[in-house]
Design an enzyme around this catalytic site. Structure first.
Site, PDB file in Angstrom:
ATOM      1  N   GLY A 196      -8.261  11.217 -10.697  1.00 23.22           N
ATOM      2  CA  GLY A 196      -7.131  10.295 -10.782  1.00 23.22           C
ATOM      3  C   GLY A 196      -7.391   9.215 -11.816  1.00 23.22           C
ATOM      4  N   CYS A 198      -2.098   0.489 -10.035  1.00 25.49           N
ATOM      5  CA  CYS A 198      -2.815   0.714 -11.303  1.00 25.49           C
ATOM      6  C   CYS A 198      -1.905   0.440 -12.490  1.00 25.49           C
ATOM      7  CB  CYS A 198      -3.251   2.171 -11.437  1.00 25.49           C
ATOM      8  SG  CYS A 198      -4.238   2.749 -10.087  1.00 25.49           S
ATOM      9  N   GLY A 210      -5.272   8.602  -5.389  1.00 28.39           N
ATOM     10  CA  GLY A 210      -4.221   7.719  -5.899  1.00 28.39           C
ATOM     11  C   GLY A 210      -2.860   8.373  -5.983  1.00 28.39           C
ATOM     12  N   GLY A 211      -1.833   7.543  -5.772  1.00 27.06           N
ATOM     13  CA  GLY A 211      -0.460   7.994  -5.967  1.00 27.06           C
ATOM     14  C   GLY A 211       0.155   8.706  -4.775  1.00 27.06           C
ATOM     15  N   GLY A 251      -5.243  -4.193  -6.980  1.00 30.28           N
ATOM     16  CA  GLY A 251      -6.051  -3.250  -7.729  1.00 30.28           C
ATOM     17  C   GLY A 251      -7.438  -3.822  -7.929  1.00 30.28           C
ATOM     18  N   MET A 252      -8.441  -2.954  -7.947  1.00 31.72           N
ATOM     19  CA  MET A 252      -9.805  -3.444  -8.117  1.00 31.72           C
ATOM     20  C   MET A 252     -10.062  -3.897  -9.548  1.00 31.72           C
ATOM     21  SD  MET A 252     -11.006  -3.531  -5.202  1.00 31.72           S
ATOM     22  CE  MET A 252     -12.789  -3.625  -5.192  1.00 31.72           C
ATOM     23  N   SER A 263      16.221  15.900  -2.464  1.00 30.07           N
ATOM     24  CA  SER A 263      15.055  15.991  -1.570  1.00 30.07           C
ATOM     25  C   SER A 263      14.975  14.816  -0.611  1.00 30.07           C
ATOM     26  CB  SER A 263      13.766  16.060  -2.382  1.00 30.07           C
ATOM     27  OG  SER A 263      13.758  17.217  -3.169  1.00 30.07           O
TER      28      SER A 263
HETATM   29  P1  XMP Z   1      -2.990   4.275  -4.077  1.00 33.31           P
HETATM   30  O1  XMP Z   1      -1.821   4.817  -4.836  1.00 33.31           O
HETATM   31  O2  XMP Z   1      -3.304   5.084  -2.867  1.00 33.31           O
HETATM   32  O3  XMP Z   1      -4.221   4.431  -5.093  1.00 33.31           O
HETATM   33  O4  XMP Z   1      -2.854   2.822  -3.790  1.00 33.31           O
HETATM   34  C1  XMP Z   1      -5.519   4.027  -4.760  1.00 33.31           C
HETATM   35  C2  XMP Z   1      -6.453   4.266  -5.930  1.00 33.31           C
HETATM   36  O5  XMP Z   1      -6.088   3.489  -7.083  1.00 33.31           O
HETATM   37  C3  XMP Z   1      -7.245   3.306  -7.896  1.00 33.31           C
HETATM   38  N1  XMP Z   1      -7.331   1.880  -8.246  1.00 33.31           N
HETATM   39  C4  XMP Z   1      -7.060   1.369  -9.468  1.00 33.31           C
HETATM   40  N2  XMP Z   1      -6.685   1.983 -10.624  1.00 33.31           N
HETATM   41  N3  XMP Z   1      -6.527  -0.139 -11.673  1.00 33.31           N
HETATM   42  C5  XMP Z   1      -6.432   1.221 -11.730  1.00 33.31           C
HETATM   43  O6  XMP Z   1      -6.085   1.758 -12.795  1.00 33.31           O
HETATM   44  C6  XMP Z   1      -6.902  -0.826 -10.551  1.00 33.31           C
HETATM   45  O7  XMP Z   1      -6.962  -2.055 -10.530  1.00 33.31           O
HETATM   46  C7  XMP Z   1      -7.174  -0.020  -9.387  1.00 33.31           C
HETATM   47  N4  XMP Z   1      -7.574  -0.325  -8.120  1.00 33.31           N
HETATM   48  C8  XMP Z   1      -7.656   0.850  -7.457  1.00 33.31           C
HETATM   49  C9  XMP Z   1      -8.440   3.777  -7.113  1.00 33.31           C
HETATM   50  O8  XMP Z   1      -8.801   5.041  -7.610  1.00 33.31           O
HETATM   51  C10 XMP Z   1      -7.894   3.854  -5.687  1.00 33.31           C
HETATM   52  O9  XMP Z   1      -8.587   4.729  -4.868  1.00 33.31           O
END
Ligand code: XMP
Length: 486
Positions: A299, A306, A342-343, A390-391, A478
Site C-alpha cells: 500500500g 494519506c 490501507g483504503g 496520518g503518521m 452498487s
Molecule cells: P486506512 O485507510 O485504513 O489506512 O486509514 C491505514 C494505513 O495508512 C498508512 N498511513 C499513512 N500513509 N501518510 C501516508 O501516506 C500518512 O501520514 C499515513 N499514516 C498512515 C499506513 O500504511 C496505515 O496502515
C-alpha cells in the site's frame, strides 16, 4: 520515461462475479488466514501501527477477537516494551516471570512497584529469588505506616497455596476455587518461583476460544520499528518482552535500508517474524521476499489519511498494487503471505483485497473511532468523535518528537516545524464503540463473500475470484440509491 500499458484499479472500480456455492450456511466457511507462515489469525485483520489506533488496549481487544494489533512506534523503547508486556500478560494462563519485590522493601515501595507494573499483587523474594511471601493490594490498602516492612503484611510462605510447574488449567482452576484464591504461585522443585496463575487469566482463557494466542496461551501482538541502526536494539528489547512479530514501518519499503534491515534482523534473531513494506509493485514485493521477509505489506498512498500520492505524485491504486505484489511473491517461489494495508472502507473492500491476493488486511481509520483506540472521544456539532491522524502528518511529527525525545533526533536535525513536509492529514471519525463489534461485522461480510465465491477458505477465494470492472453507473447502482436513507 515509460508508461505502463496496464490500467490500474482500486476497490471501487470492480466487483466480484458470483460463483456457484455449495454452502448452506455462512458457518460452513473458514476465515482463518496466515499472517506469516508460523502465525495464523482466525480473523484476517490487523489494526494499524498508528498512534491514534494501536496501543496495548487496542492490541488486547484485537487479539481477543481472533485478529491482531500492531503497536505504533512513536514512543520510547521502554514504553513500547511496557505495552508489549501488558498484552502478553493480559490473558496468559501462566505468567512466567511474575513481578517480584525484595523482602527488604517497605510498603511505599510495594505500592509504587504495583502501580508501575499495573498489577494487584507481587511475589516477595529473597536475594536468591526464592519466594518468601505474597503481597496483594488488599494487604497494603489500609496500612497506617507506609515505611513498615513488607514482611509485616505479606502472606508468609507456609500459608501460601502453590502449584507445581506441570499444573493443568483445570487443576489450577480447582485449586483457585477450593481455597478462594485470586493468585496461585507456581514453584519449581527447588522452591524457586517459576510463574503465577491468576483467577482472572483462567477465566479469560476458558472464555475466549477464537483469540489469537501463542503456544503459551498468551495473546499475540506485533510492533512497528524503523530501519535505523538504533532500531536493531529496539527490536531486541521488543522480542525479549515477548513480541510475536515485527513490522518494518517505512513509507517506501522497496529501499536498500529496508532490505539491509531484514537481513540484519534475521542474522541477529533466529526465529524473528518480519513483516516488511510498504511496497506496491511486483519488483518491490519480490526483492523484500528474497531478502528474507516473512510477510509483505502492500500500500503506497491508499489510506484514508494519506496524502503521499498528492505530495509526491507516487503510488499505485490499491487493487492493482495487491495483484502485482502477489505476483512478485509468486516469482520467488517462497509462498509467504501478503497484507493489504490501507483504503479499506467496507467489508466488501476487504473481500476484494483478499480475493486479489492478500491473506490479511490492515485497517487504520475505521478503528480509530473505537473505544480501545488511544485518546478520548470529544463532542463536535453534537456528535461524539475521535481523532485520527496520518503518521506522516504534522501533528504526528510533533507528537513523535515529544514522545521519543530521549532517543530520536528530529528529522534532518531540524527543529523547525515549518520545514516538515507532511504526507498525511488529521481528521475526525465518528465514535464507534468497541472494536470487537466492528470486527464482527467485517468478518460477517467476509463469510458472506466467501459463500458468494463458492470458497471454503481464503486460499480458495484467491483461486475462484473473478473481477469485473464497473462504470460510474455501476458504482452508483452498487450503493443504496433513489431512497432517502434514515
Ligand atoms: P486506512 O485507510 O485504513 O489506512 O486509514 C491505514 C494505513 O495508512 C498508512 N498511513 C499513512 N500513509 N501518510 C501516508 O501516506 C500518512 O501520514 C499515513 N499514516 C498512515 C499506513 O500504511 C496505515 O496502515
Amino acid at each position: 520515461m515509460k508508461i505502463r500499458p496496464q490500467k490500474a484499479l482500486t476497490f471501487d472500480d470492480v466487483l466480484l462475479v458470483p460463483k456457484r456455492s455449495p454452502f448452506r450456511s455462512r458457518k460452513d466457511v473458514s476465515t482463518a488466514s496466515r499472517l506469516t507462515n508460523s502465525i495464523t489469525l482466525n480473523m484476517p485483520i490487523l489494526s494499524a501501527n498508528m498512534d491514534t489506533v494501536t496501543e496495548s488496549e487496542m492490541a488486547i481487544a484485537m487479539a481477543r477477537t481472533g485478529a491482531v494489533g500492531v503497536l505504533h512506534r512513536f514512543m520510547s523503547t521502554e514504553k513500547m516494551v511496557r505495552h508489549v508486556k501488558r498484552v502478553k500478560r493480559a490473558e496468559g494462563f501462566l505468567v512466567d516471570a511474575p513481578y517480584t519485590i525484595g523482602v527488604e522493601a517497605n510498603l511505599a515501595q510495594v505500592e509504587r512497584t504495583m502501580q508501575y507494573h499495573e498489577v494487584g499483587g507481587l511475589m516477595v523474594v529473597d536475594a536468591d529469588g526464592t519466594m518468601v511471601g505474597l503481597v496483594t493490594r488488599r494487604d497494603i490498602l489500609l496500612a497506617p505506616d507506609s515505611s513498615a516492612s513488607v514482611q509485616s503484611v505479606m502472606t508468609p510462605p507456609d500459608s501460601i497455596i502453590t502449584a507445581t510447574a506441570d499444573v493443568t488449567i483445570d487443576e489450577a482452576r480447582a485449586l483457585l476455587h477450593q481455597h478462594r484464591l485470586e493468585k496461585l504461585p507456581v514453584v519449581g522443585e527447588d522452591g524457586a518461583l517459576v510463574g503465577l496463575i491468576t483467577a482472572q487469566d483462567v477465566m479469560q482463557r476458558q472464555g475466549t476460544t477464537n483469540s489469537t494466542k501463542d503456544s503459551r496461551g498468551r495473546l499475540r501482538v506485533g510492533a512497528a520499528i524503523g530501519v535505523q541502526s538504533h532500531d536493531i536494539e529496539r527490536a531486541g528489547a521488543l522480542l525479549d518482552a515477548g513480541c510475536d512479530f515485527l513490522v518494518l514501518d517505512i513509507a517506501h519499503g522497496h529501499a536498500d535500508h529496508c532490505i539491509d534491515m531484514i537481513k540484519a534482523l534475521k542474522a541477529n534473531h533466529k526465529d524473528v517474524q518480519i513483516v516488511a513494506g510498504n511496497v506496491a509493485t511486483r519488483e518491490g514485493a519480490r526483492e523484500l521476499t528474497e531478502a528474507g521477509a516473512d510477510a509483505i505489506k502492500v500500500g503506497i498512498g491508499p489510506g484514508s489519511i494519506c496524502t503521499t500520492r498528492i505530495v509526491t505524485g507516487f503510488g499505485v491504486p490499491q487493487l492493482t498494487a495487491i495483484m502485482d505484489s502477489y505476483q512478485g511473491i509468486v516469482d520467488t517461489g517462497a509462498n509467504i503471505p501478503l497484507i493489504a494495508d490501507g483504503g479499506i472502507k467496507t467489508s466488501g473492500d476487504m473481500v476484494k483485497a483478499l480475493a486479489a491476493g492478500a491473506d490479511t488486511v490492515m485497517i487504520g481509520s475505521m478503528f480509530a473511532g473505537c473505544e480501545e483506540a488511544p485518546g478520548a472521544p470529544v463532542v463536535r456539532d453534537g456528535q461524539k468523535v475521535k481523532i485520527v491522524r496520518g503518521m506522516a502528518s504534522l501533528g504526528a511529527a510533533i507528537g513523535r518528537k515529544k514522545a521519543e525525545s530521549e532517543e530520536v533526533t528530529p528529522k534532518d536535525g531540524d527543529d523547525d516545524w515549518n520545514k516538515v513536509v507532511p504526507e498525511g492529514v488529521e481528521a475526525v471519525v465518528p465514535y464507534r464503540g468497541n472494536v470487537s463489534e466492528i470486527v464482527y461485522q467485517m468478518v460477517g461480510g467476509l463469510r458472506s463473500g466467501l459463500s458468494y465465491a463458492g470458497a471454503a477458505t481464503i486460499a480458495q477465494l484467491h483461486e475462484n475470484a473473478e473481477f469485473i470492472e464497473m462504470t460510474a453507473a455501476g458504482v452508483r447502482e452498487s450503493n443504496s440509491h433513489d431512497v432517502k436513507r434514515v
